[in-house]
Motif scaffolding. Structure first.
Motif, PDB file in Angstrom:
ATOM      1  N   ASN A  69      -3.803  -2.096  -4.198  1.00  0.00           N
ATOM      2  CA  ASN A  69      -3.944  -1.349  -2.944  1.00  0.00           C
ATOM      3  C   ASN A  69      -2.599  -1.122  -2.269  1.00  0.00           C
ATOM      4  N   THR A 125      -0.464   1.427  -2.248  1.00  0.00           N
ATOM      5  CA  THR A 125      -0.081   2.709  -1.667  1.00  0.00           C
ATOM      6  C   THR A 125      -0.320   2.682  -0.163  1.00  0.00           C
ATOM      7  N   ARG A 126       0.363   3.559   0.539  1.00  0.00           N
ATOM      8  CA  ARG A 126       0.226   3.577   1.997  1.00  0.00           C
ATOM      9  C   ARG A 126      -1.235   3.729   2.413  1.00  0.00           C
ATOM     10  N   GLU A 127      -1.907   4.717   1.851  1.00  0.00           N
ATOM     11  CA  GLU A 127      -3.296   4.980   2.216  1.00  0.00           C
ATOM     12  C   GLU A 127      -4.176   3.771   1.943  1.00  0.00           C
ATOM     13  N   ASN A 128      -3.976   3.128   0.788  1.00  0.00           N
ATOM     14  CA  ASN A 128      -4.821   1.998   0.420  1.00  0.00           C
ATOM     15  C   ASN A 128      -4.486   0.737   1.213  1.00  0.00           C
ATOM     16  N   LEU A 150      -3.574   0.704   4.357  1.00  0.00           N
ATOM     17  CA  LEU A 150      -4.229   0.902   5.646  1.00  0.00           C
ATOM     18  C   LEU A 150      -5.743   0.724   5.537  1.00  0.00           C
ATOM     19  N   ALA A 151      -6.342   1.378   4.529  1.00  0.00           N
ATOM     20  CA  ALA A 151      -7.802   1.327   4.398  1.00  0.00           C
ATOM     21  C   ALA A 151      -8.280  -0.063   3.993  1.00  0.00           C
ATOM     22  N   GLU A 201       7.189   1.847   0.553  1.00  0.00           N
ATOM     23  CA  GLU A 201       5.951   2.495   0.976  1.00  0.00           C
ATOM     24  C   GLU A 201       4.932   1.462   1.450  1.00  0.00           C
ATOM     25  N   ALA A 222       3.642   0.780   5.447  1.00  0.00           N
ATOM     26  CA  ALA A 222       2.250   0.780   5.902  1.00  0.00           C
ATOM     27  C   ALA A 222       1.915  -0.522   6.621  1.00  0.00           C
TER      28      ALA A 222
END
Length: 312
Positions: free
Chosen positions: A118, A120-123, A125-126, A156, A160
């Motif tokens: 997890n 990556t930035r998006e992962n 955060l989520a 990255e 996050a």
């Protein structure tokens, strides 16, 4: 930079640029010794970020009801530092135990970890928000990257994690299973302090270079698997050292760890008597010779390192 292990009862010893104080509390006759009382402040390691309780409760490989009961017992005994992770699949059980405990949430230092998948930035955060939901908390005290990612740039991931701090859903961040070079890089990339690096550390597996770096830079070294996955109990040398104090091999090994600034230990214990015994390590102190004898189990040059770090 100043680093300290703090407690209200001052039994202070000067250890180079590190000062130590400790607090003890007697318990009833049916207790294996002294444990961390729920009405007293836990002994802490203080970095340039948070004060981290020096004895935490690990939850790896515990899930469901067994995990919930173990964490409930830990909180009853007096642990105020609970360690979990997305990878452990037990955040919900940990959260239920904290919610059902008589201990205030604000008094529990909760650490969880972002799975490397997890990163990556998006992962980040989520998945962190999902962790908070499973834990049933508005914020987490400490968020770690569980291990370096081979696929996602470290900047990255840390960016996050920094953003989550800006949103006040994460208080502090750190890393896990990083070597010295990667730890230094993480510290340079992060906008906020990397307050700890959680790694395997026990009497048979040393972290000399990392310990020296963390001491110099005021970064906490959190020791996971501090009892070497069951290899420590029954060790003849550790048992012999413990006889003088009425302590077990496991208690000697944990004492050896927490007596080293800036080390935090997070043993796990599925049985209540083991959780209590692991907490009963603050009423005795190993001598320099005993510290050396434990350190020699891992080979290397412990005594020279201890002298260099001002542990004498």
């Amino acid at each position: 930079m100043f680093l300290a292990v703090q407690g209200p009862l001052e039994l202070a010893a000067g250890l180079g640029h590190v000062a130590i104080t400790r607090e003890f509390k007697p318990t009833g006759d049916d207790s294996p010794g002294m444990v961390l009382g729920p009405d007293e402040s836990a002994v802490t390691v203080s970095t340039d970020g948070p004060e981290i309780p020096t004895l935490g409760f690990g939850t790896a490989r515990m899930t469901g009801g067994d995990c919930k009961r173990a964490v409930e017992t830990a909180l009853e005994v007096g642990y105020r530092h609970i360690d979990t992770a997305q990878m452990y699949d037990n955040e919900a059980a940990v959260g239920e135990a904290i919610a059902d405990s008589d201990v205030d949430r604000d008094d529990v230092f909760v650490c969880t970890k972002v799975h490397p998948d997890n990163a990556t930035r998006e992962n980040v955060l989520a998945s962190t928000r999902a962790s908070l939901e499973r834990l049933g908390v508005a914020t987490v005290d400490l968020l770690l990257l569980h291990a370096p990612s081979d696929r996602v740039p470290l900047e990255e991931t840390l960016g996050a994690m920094n953003d989550l701090q800006s949103e006040d859903v994460v208080d502090h961040i750190g890393v896990s299973n990083f070597g010295v070079d990667d730890l230094e890089r993480a510290r340079n990339l992060s906008e906020t302090p990397i307050v700890t690096n959680q790694v395997k550390y026990h009497p048979y597996h040393h972290q000399d270079d990392l310990l020296e770096y963390c001491t110099d830079e005021s970064v906490c070294l959190t020791a996971h698997t501090p009892l070497a996955e069951g290899a420590v109990p029954g060790d003849d040398r550790l048992e012999e050292i413990g006889k003088a104090y009425g302590k077990s091999a496991a208690q000697v090994a944990l004492r050896w760890l927490v007596q080293q600034p800036p080390v935090v230990a997070i043993p796990k214990a599925s049985r209540p008597k083991h959780a209590e015994a692991n907490a009963a390590i603050f009423e005795f102190e190993l001598t320099d010779e005993e510290m050396d004898a434990v350190g020699d189990l891992g080979g290397g040059h412990w005594s020279q390192l201890a002298a260099r770090l001002g542990l004498r």
